[in-house]
Design an enzyme around this catalytic site. Structure first.
Site, short mmCIF file in Angstrom:
data_model
loop_
_atom_site.label_atom_id
_atom_site.label_comp_id
_atom_site.label_asym_id
_atom_site.label_seq_id
_atom_site.Cartn_x
_atom_site.Cartn_y
_atom_site.Cartn_z
N CYS A 1 0.83 -1.20 0.00
CA CYS A 1 0.00 0.00 0.00
C CYS A 1 0.87 1.26 0.00
O CYS A 1 1.92 1.30 0.62
CB CYS A 1 -0.95 0.09 1.20
SG CYS A 1 -2.06 -1.30 1.34
N GLU B 1 7.96 -14.84 -10.79
CA GLU B 1 7.20 -13.63 -10.45
C GLU B 1 6.90 -12.77 -11.66
O GLU B 1 5.89 -12.08 -11.68
CB GLU B 1 7.86 -12.83 -9.31
CG GLU B 1 9.25 -12.38 -9.51
CD GLU B 1 9.79 -11.61 -8.29
OE1 GLU B 1 9.05 -11.27 -7.37
OE2 GLU B 1 11.01 -11.34 -8.28
N ARG C 1 3.98 -0.26 -4.78
CA ARG C 1 3.76 -0.80 -3.44
C ARG C 1 2.48 -1.63 -3.32
O ARG C 1 2.25 -2.31 -2.33
CB ARG C 1 3.69 0.34 -2.42
CG ARG C 1 4.91 1.20 -2.38
CD ARG C 1 4.72 2.35 -1.44
NE ARG C 1 4.67 1.91 -0.06
CZ ARG C 1 5.72 1.80 0.73
NH1 ARG C 1 6.90 2.13 0.28
NH2 ARG C 1 5.60 1.37 1.96
N GLU D 1 17.52 -17.69 -7.65
CA GLU D 1 17.13 -16.34 -8.03
C GLU D 1 16.55 -16.33 -9.46
O GLU D 1 15.55 -15.65 -9.73
CB GLU D 1 18.34 -15.40 -7.91
CG GLU D 1 18.13 -13.97 -8.36
CD GLU D 1 17.04 -13.20 -7.61
OE1 GLU D 1 16.50 -13.72 -6.62
OE2 GLU D 1 16.71 -12.10 -8.07
N ASN E 1 -1.64 2.24 5.60
CA ASN E 1 -0.73 1.20 5.11
C ASN E 1 -0.26 0.42 6.32
O ASN E 1 0.26 1.02 7.27
CB ASN E 1 0.48 1.85 4.40
CG ASN E 1 1.57 0.84 4.12
OD1 ASN E 1 1.28 -0.34 3.88
ND2 ASN E 1 2.82 1.28 4.15
N GLY E 2 -0.44 -0.90 6.30
CA GLY E 2 -0.02 -1.72 7.43
C GLY E 2 -1.12 -2.67 7.80
O GLY E 2 -1.92 -3.07 6.95
N LYS F 1 6.00 -4.29 -3.71
CA LYS F 1 7.45 -4.08 -3.60
C LYS F 1 7.96 -4.26 -2.17
O LYS F 1 8.93 -4.94 -1.94
CB LYS F 1 7.78 -2.68 -4.10
CG LYS F 1 9.27 -2.39 -4.17
CD LYS F 1 9.91 -3.14 -5.30
CE LYS F 1 11.41 -2.94 -5.34
NZ LYS F 1 12.04 -3.95 -6.18
N TRP G 1 -2.70 -2.86 -1.58
CA TRP G 1 -2.37 -4.28 -1.70
C TRP G 1 -3.18 -4.95 -0.59
O TRP G 1 -2.92 -4.76 0.60
CB TRP G 1 -0.88 -4.50 -1.49
CG TRP G 1 -0.45 -5.92 -1.75
CD1 TRP G 1 -0.02 -6.44 -2.94
CD2 TRP G 1 -0.39 -7.00 -0.79
NE1 TRP G 1 0.28 -7.77 -2.78
CE2 TRP G 1 0.07 -8.14 -1.49
CE3 TRP G 1 -0.69 -7.12 0.56
CZ2 TRP G 1 0.25 -9.38 -0.87
CZ3 TRP G 1 -0.52 -8.36 1.18
CH2 TRP G 1 -0.06 -9.47 0.46
N LYS H 1 12.83 -15.12 -10.30
CA LYS H 1 12.57 -14.03 -11.28
C LYS H 1 11.58 -14.51 -12.32
O LYS H 1 10.64 -13.81 -12.66
CB LYS H 1 13.85 -13.61 -12.00
CG LYS H 1 14.83 -12.69 -11.37
CD LYS H 1 14.41 -11.31 -11.00
CE LYS H 1 13.64 -11.28 -9.71
NZ LYS H 1 14.36 -10.89 -8.53
N HIS I 1 17.98 -36.63 -6.92
CA HIS I 1 17.21 -36.97 -5.71
C HIS I 1 15.74 -36.57 -5.84
O HIS I 1 15.05 -36.46 -4.84
CB HIS I 1 17.86 -36.33 -4.49
CG HIS I 1 19.26 -36.78 -4.28
ND1 HIS I 1 19.58 -38.02 -3.77
CD2 HIS I 1 20.44 -36.18 -4.56
CE1 HIS I 1 20.89 -38.16 -3.73
NE2 HIS I 1 21.44 -37.05 -4.21
O1 M6R Z 1 12.91 -5.31 0.47
P1 M6R Z 1 13.43 -6.69 0.75
O2 M6R Z 1 14.73 -6.94 0.07
O3 M6R Z 1 13.50 -7.00 2.21
O4 M6R Z 1 12.36 -7.65 0.11
C1 M6R Z 1 12.45 -9.03 0.21
C2 M6R Z 1 11.56 -9.71 -0.78
O5 M6R Z 1 10.23 -9.36 -0.56
C3 M6R Z 1 11.94 -9.35 -2.23
O6 M6R Z 1 13.26 -9.64 -2.50
C4 M6R Z 1 11.03 -10.11 -3.22
O7 M6R Z 1 11.32 -11.47 -3.17
C5 M6R Z 1 11.20 -9.56 -4.63
N1 M6R Z 1 9.92 -9.47 -5.26
C6 M6R Z 1 12.08 -10.37 -5.48
O8 M6R Z 1 12.17 -9.92 -6.78
#
Ligand code: M6R
Length: 612
Positions: free
Chosen positions: A2, A492, A27, A485, A100-101, A607, A74, A489, A508
């Site tokens: 948010c 998402e 956000r 990673e 927000n929260g 984010k 969000w 990527k 395994h």
């Molecule tokens: O702001 P942060 O690095 O603490 O966030 C952690 C994760 O939420 C963040 O890396 C998330 O996995 C991303 N969407 C990855 O691209």
């Protein structure tokens, strides 16, 4: 999660709020809304969907005001729809709130208010706060500031809230606990936002809200108080942020812009810290606790998501280069175990946003147990940067794309600097090896530039594989977290199911998934694991699996065995994660675009994850 923007001043508030919401949309983006003081009281406009939908909808409504609050959501409580969108009004229409929260005790507050005869329109936790504030005003005749303060005393949870009241049409009250808030101070105008991006266009003079702090902003100016009603004078800071840093500058997406920024951002991160010619590293952010780190008997990395992957790479580096036992843990798991923190342990938390709720809670836990916590953060002044004992900023600049790219390479650069500094202090590397690594580290930005020149080739590979439903990503050693990673990527950004595995684990279980329709992507470099990974590739090929390989440029044998090959420039294996991951970022980006996804704002994500 948010985004909030609020304004009070001489301008028409609607375009200011809309522009601000666009900037904060990373956000959260399932619904958006705004409230203004209109001629006959508070007016609320809100709806499901993106900010642009709200903007189109209000365009012909001819609304304007000099004060207002806006929100991009969000969803936490209640599905994304018009009713659950913020702002929320009290039943008498006198109070409007954006939040927000999360209000953890909202159920009990709701029951208390229902018993008093109030009714609710939405399923949100936020509406409870609007009703509670209105109740304090009605029952006790409190002014807005006092009613908000009293209501917040009843709230358990995290918030940045902005509140308007019909009784005080020239007053805006905001408060923070656990969710960031910045106040911009212009000429006869104030802006409030979840981060500085909606503010820089109007002013660079800002005040960061502290924890448990409340700001009353009116035509009389700004007053800051804590929840105990004690006043503090605002400390005005100068924003170190340019408008271009938050604009696409000709790129079709922020994600692509941010991938391409990496040679610069890694350079910025190393600048002033790495002196390869003198063979020294200077880390201004870790001074008081430098000795703790030098003497550490164990290092624990805590983070979530992509930042956790950086932690795994770092744990390998710390063991290899500094001979310190090191582990990387999900902050969200760590805090719900009963972890052992001993004297001599140092905890390093990694976070781009510096606001991740689980990481923040894990910091509290380590501190309560007497541990030393150092932070690696991108966002200057963020909660994590304040809550940790000391730390190092990545200086990657604002990362707007929801998928983390340049922040990850920034984290790796900082972690490598720390590891090499420590190796030097602990004399765990020969002078020759250390000097060579420092010189090589200096070359990383240039190597990333070389990977970026392969963009068209990587796009062509993505075109061949764009329609797959599943993918496996595999690597060994420090390339294993890079495989994780790469899989994250792809997931998402493209919504293609992908799993990352250490390639040694392939037999395994995951090998059962291998078939022509499920390609495997291998990271295979001339580090101590080359032959082993090469054999894994052959095993997949023997089962008719398609294989995409990221390896060293000019490795003819590897190219020969691959169905698609991405050659990246050679560099010491210790530094290769910062280079190889760029090829994976480009691959995921193109797969996302080819599948028609909104790569900057993928579904269901946000984010900064400020709720647990
Ligand atoms: O702001 P942060 O690095 O603490 O966030 C952690 C994760 O939420 C963040 O890396 C998330 O996995 C991303 N969407 C990855 O691209």
């Amino acid at each position: 999660m948010c985004g909030i923007v609020a304004y009070i001043g001489q301008r028409d508030v609607v375009p200011v709020i809309m522009k601000g919401l666009h900037r904060l949309e990373y956000r959260g983006y399932d619904s958006a809304g705004l409230a203004i003081h209109g001629p006959s009281g508070l007016e609320v406009y809100k709806r499901r969907g993106k900010v642009s939908e709200l903007e189109d909808w209000v365009q012909d409504k001819n609304i304007s005001s000099h004060i207002g609050i806006g929100h991009t959501r969000w969803a936490t409580h209640g599905e994304p729809n018009d009713v659950n969108a913020h702002p929320h009004l009290s039943p008498d229409g006198k109070i409007a709130v954006v939040h927000n929260g999360i209000i953890e005790n909202y159920e009990s507050l709701r029951r208390h208010l229902l018993a008093k005869g109030y009714t609710f329109r939405s399923e949100t936790d936020t509406e409870v706060l609007a009703v509670l504030i209105a109740d304090f005003q009605k029952e006790h005749g409190f002014d807005l500031e006092r009613a908000v303060r009293m209501a917040l005393h009843r709230v358990v949870g995290a918030y940045l809230v902005a509140v308007l009241s019909t009784d005080e049409p020239n007053t805006l009250v905001v408060a923070r606990k656990g969710s960031p808030g910045v106040i911009g101070i212009g000429d006869d105008e104030f802006l409030v936002a979840s981060d500085a991006t909606p503010i820089i266009e109007y002013t660079k003079r800002v005040v960061y809200l502290n924890e448990d702090e409340l700001a009353v902003i009116s035509d009389k100016g700004l007053t800051l108080k804590n929840l105990k009603n004690e006043q503090r004078s605002p400390e005005i800071e100068q924003l170190d942020l340019e408008l271009t840093a938050i604009e696409k500058e000709g790129y079709p997406h922020f994600m692509l812009k941010e991938i391409y920024e990496q040679p610069k951002t890694v350079r910025d991160c190393l600048r002033g810290r790495l002196r390869a010619n003198e063979a020294t590293i200077k880390l201004g952010g870790i001074r008081e606790y430098a000795e703790h780190l030098n003497r550490a008997e164990r290092v624990v990395f805590l983070a979530c998501g992509t930042s956790w992957h950086a932690g795994i790479v770092a744990s390998y580096l710390f063991e290899d280069l500094c001979h310190i036992p090191a582990t990387s843990d999900y902050a969200s798991e760590f805090r719900y175990r009963n972890p052992v923190i001993r004297e001599g342990d140092v905890v390093l938390v990694i976070s781009q946003s510096g606001e991740t709720a689980d990481t923040l809670k894990a910091i509290d836990m380590v501190k309560e147990r007497g541990g030393i916590v150092l932070g690696i953060c991108n966002v200057v002044g963020s909660s994590i940067s304040r809550e940790t004992h000391e730390g190092v900023y990545t200086h990657s600049g604002p990362e707007i794309g929801v998928a983390s790219t340049k922040a990850f390479t920034g984290q790796l650069a900082v972690l490598t600097l720390i590891a090499l500094k420590l190796a030097s202090e602990r004399s765990t590397l020969s002078a020759m090896r250390l000097n060579q690594l420092l010189r090589d580290l200096d070359q990383v930005p240039q190597k990333i530039e070389e990977v970026l020149t392969q963009n068209d080739h990587i796009k062509a590979i993505a075109e061949q594989y764009a329609k797959v439903k599943n993918m496996l990503f595999m690597g060994r050693g420090a390339q294993f977290p890079i495989a994780l990673e790469g899989a994250l990527k792809l997931k998402e950004i493209s919504y293609i199911h992908a799993e990352g595995y250490p390639s040694g684990e392939m037999k395994h279980g995951p090998i059962a998934l291998v078939e022509e329709a499920t390609p495997s992507l291998f990271l295979c470099f001339k580090d101590g694991n080359y032959e082993k990974v090469f054999s894994n590739i052959q095993e997949v090929k023997a089962r008719k699996g398609k294989v995409i390989v990221i390896g060293e440029q000019g490795d003819a044998e590897l190219e020969e065995i691959s169905d698609a090959f991405i050659g990246v420039p050679a560099i010491d294996p210790v530094l290769m994660p910062m280079v190889s991951v760029v090829a994976l970022q480009l691959f995921a980006y193109h797969m996302g675009v080819l599948n028609g996804r909104n790569v900057d704002q993928p579904r269901n994500l946000a984010k900064s994850v400020t709720v647990e």
